[in-house]
Design a protein around this motif. Sequence first.
Motif, PDB file in Angstrom:
ATOM      1  N   UNK A 119       1.582 -20.738  -5.553  1.00 37.24           N
ATOM      2  CA  UNK A 119       0.179 -21.142  -5.394  1.00 37.24           C
ATOM      3  C   UNK A 119      -0.692 -20.662  -6.548  1.00 37.24           C
ATOM      4  N   UNK A 120      -0.169 -19.768  -7.383  1.00 36.09           N
ATOM      5  CA  UNK A 120      -0.893 -19.163  -8.504  1.00 36.09           C
ATOM      6  C   UNK A 120      -2.024 -18.254  -8.020  1.00 36.09           C
ATOM      7  N   UNK A 121      -1.949 -17.819  -6.771  1.00 35.14           N
ATOM      8  CA  UNK A 121      -2.962 -16.893  -6.262  1.00 35.14           C
ATOM      9  C   UNK A 121      -2.671 -15.494  -6.777  1.00 35.14           C
ATOM     10  N   UNK A 122      -3.690 -14.857  -7.371  1.00 34.93           N
ATOM     11  CA  UNK A 122      -3.543 -13.516  -7.941  1.00 34.93           C
ATOM     12  C   UNK A 122      -4.521 -12.582  -7.234  1.00 34.93           C
ATOM     13  N   UNK A 123      -3.992 -11.520  -6.649  1.00 30.78           N
ATOM     14  CA  UNK A 123      -4.828 -10.564  -5.914  1.00 30.78           C
ATOM     15  C   UNK A 123      -4.796  -9.225  -6.614  1.00 30.78           C
ATOM     16  N   UNK A 124      -5.950  -8.780  -7.072  1.00 35.11           N
ATOM     17  CA  UNK A 124      -6.049  -7.479  -7.732  1.00 35.11           C
ATOM     18  C   UNK A 124      -6.253  -6.394  -6.688  1.00 35.11           C
ATOM     19  N   UNK A 125      -5.452  -5.353  -6.753  1.00 37.57           N
ATOM     20  CA  UNK A 125      -5.543  -4.271  -5.792  1.00 37.57           C
ATOM     21  C   UNK A 125      -6.549  -3.225  -6.264  1.00 37.57           C
ATOM     22  N   UNK A 126      -7.090  -2.431  -5.347  1.00 40.18           N
ATOM     23  CA  UNK A 126      -7.932  -1.305  -5.771  1.00 40.18           C
ATOM     24  C   UNK A 126      -7.128  -0.351  -6.637  1.00 40.18           C
ATOM     25  N   UNK A 127      -7.824   0.470  -7.374  1.00 41.10           N
ATOM     26  CA  UNK A 127      -7.139   1.445  -8.202  1.00 41.10           C
ATOM     27  C   UNK A 127      -6.198   2.287  -7.361  1.00 41.10           C
ATOM     28  N   UNK A 128      -4.991   2.572  -7.859  1.00 40.18           N
ATOM     29  CA  UNK A 128      -4.061   3.416  -7.108  1.00 40.18           C
ATOM     30  C   UNK A 128      -4.692   4.742  -6.720  1.00 40.18           C
ATOM     31  N   UNK A 129      -4.191   5.308  -5.640  1.00 38.57           N
ATOM     32  CA  UNK A 129      -4.824   6.464  -5.012  1.00 38.57           C
ATOM     33  C   UNK A 129      -4.893   7.733  -5.872  1.00 38.57           C
ATOM     34  N   UNK A 168       6.535  15.761 -11.098  1.00 38.76           N
ATOM     35  CA  UNK A 168       7.390  16.819 -11.618  1.00 38.76           C
ATOM     36  C   UNK A 168       8.365  17.277 -10.553  1.00 38.76           C
ATOM     37  N   UNK A 169       9.107  18.371 -10.799  1.00 38.32           N
ATOM     38  CA  UNK A 169      10.162  18.810  -9.878  1.00 38.32           C
ATOM     39  C   UNK A 169       9.686  19.056  -8.456  1.00 38.32           C
ATOM     40  N   UNK A 170       8.430  19.465  -8.282  1.00 43.13           N
ATOM     41  CA  UNK A 170       7.952  19.788  -6.940  1.00 43.13           C
ATOM     42  C   UNK A 170       6.922  18.790  -6.423  1.00 43.13           C
ATOM     43  N   UNK A 171       6.686  17.729  -7.147  1.00 46.56           N
ATOM     44  CA  UNK A 171       5.556  16.862  -6.810  1.00 46.56           C
ATOM     45  C   UNK A 171       5.909  15.382  -6.808  1.00 46.56           C
ATOM     46  N   UNK A 172       6.550  14.922  -5.747  1.00 43.28           N
ATOM     47  CA  UNK A 172       6.727  13.492  -5.545  1.00 43.28           C
ATOM     48  C   UNK A 172       5.757  13.059  -4.451  1.00 43.28           C
ATOM     49  N   UNK A 173       4.871  12.126  -4.792  1.00 40.41           N
ATOM     50  CA  UNK A 173       3.894  11.619  -3.839  1.00 40.41           C
ATOM     51  C   UNK A 173       4.166  10.138  -3.603  1.00 40.41           C
ATOM     52  N   UNK A 174       4.006   9.701  -2.379  1.00 45.53           N
ATOM     53  CA  UNK A 174       4.158   8.293  -2.024  1.00 45.53           C
ATOM     54  C   UNK A 174       2.857   7.815  -1.389  1.00 45.53           C
ATOM     55  N   UNK A 175       2.325   6.697  -1.901  1.00 41.45           N
ATOM     56  CA  UNK A 175       1.120   6.076  -1.369  1.00 41.45           C
ATOM     57  C   UNK A 175       1.474   4.654  -0.930  1.00 41.45           C
ATOM     58  N   UNK A 176       0.806   4.171   0.104  1.00 37.17           N
ATOM     59  CA  UNK A 176       1.064   2.829   0.621  1.00 37.17           C
ATOM     60  C   UNK A 176      -0.253   2.058   0.689  1.00 37.17           C
ATOM     61  N   UNK A 177      -0.252   0.861   0.066  1.00 41.60           N
ATOM     62  CA  UNK A 177      -1.412  -0.030   0.151  1.00 41.60           C
ATOM     63  C   UNK A 177      -1.132  -1.105   1.192  1.00 41.60           C
ATOM     64  N   UNK A 178      -2.092  -1.329   2.088  1.00 44.36           N
ATOM     65  CA  UNK A 178      -1.980  -2.368   3.109  1.00 44.36           C
ATOM     66  C   UNK A 178      -2.979  -3.475   2.808  1.00 44.36           C
ATOM     67  N   UNK A 179      -2.496  -4.714   2.707  1.00 49.36           N
ATOM     68  CA  UNK A 179      -3.404  -5.835   2.444  1.00 49.36           C
ATOM     69  C   UNK A 179      -4.308  -6.101   3.642  1.00 49.36           C
ATOM     70  N   UNK A 180      -3.878  -5.692   4.833  1.00 49.70           N
ATOM     71  CA  UNK A 180      -4.699  -5.900   6.018  1.00 49.70           C
ATOM     72  C   UNK A 180      -5.904  -4.967   6.029  1.00 49.70           C
ATOM     73  N   UNK A 181      -5.699  -3.733   5.592  1.00 46.67           N
ATOM     74  CA  UNK A 181      -6.784  -2.751   5.568  1.00 46.67           C
ATOM     75  C   UNK A 181      -7.547  -2.823   4.248  1.00 46.67           C
ATOM     76  N   UNK A 182      -6.817  -3.139   3.160  1.00 52.93           N
ATOM     77  CA  UNK A 182      -7.444  -3.247   1.840  1.00 52.93           C
ATOM     78  C   UNK A 182      -7.623  -1.927   1.136  1.00 52.93           C
TER      79      UNK A 182
END
Length: 220
Positions: A119-129, A168-182
Amino acid sequence: MAEAVLMDELVEEILLRLPPDDPASLVRAATVCRRWCRIVSAPGFRRGFAERHRAAPKLGFFANLSDDGDQVARFVPATPFRPRHADRLHRRALDARHGRVLLATTTWPTNLEVWDPVTDELRELPRPAPPYPLFSWNAAVLCAAHGKCDHLDCRRGPFLVVLLDNLGPEDIHVYVYSSEVGTWSGPTYGPPSPRYGGEMVPPALVGNALYFLIVRSTAF
């Protein structure tokens, strides 16, 4: 003598048999008349088309290239299908799944975008957390209903983007973006990493688990 007109059900049965590896044929069918356009555009038709053909065709793949010094994510076709914008300038393709492509801008600051090539729809997400520049990281896109969805017709539905930030060795962070919440979630802390080295290669989705590649670095 009046011209014979096929019933909508017969037209739909004919259009359902169009080849799935050439989405442009459906677009051409939709331009024949308003009635055909209405049939092709109906959610029931999309679902029926997916159920008939089941396995989604591989329309092509993405190559991250340098074009005269500019980074470009280029769609390389494997079928007659061509997206409207085959080249995404100043972009890098990170992941593609369930009809969506996850792009990252190569200019600073980094932004993430979700693109539907059909569809060529492009959705820009908010800046990563993370409140700091991303250094060693990767991301993936997937259907928000994964595990409950058969992915036959979820391309326009809600999605998730999972961002792994390997500081780094002690710092792995995981963030999740939801299109429903935005918005992005707060950080979830993952297991310690052996060294820096989150590799920007497409993550693997196995069952309900995402696997990111983290390479152990060696000190000399």
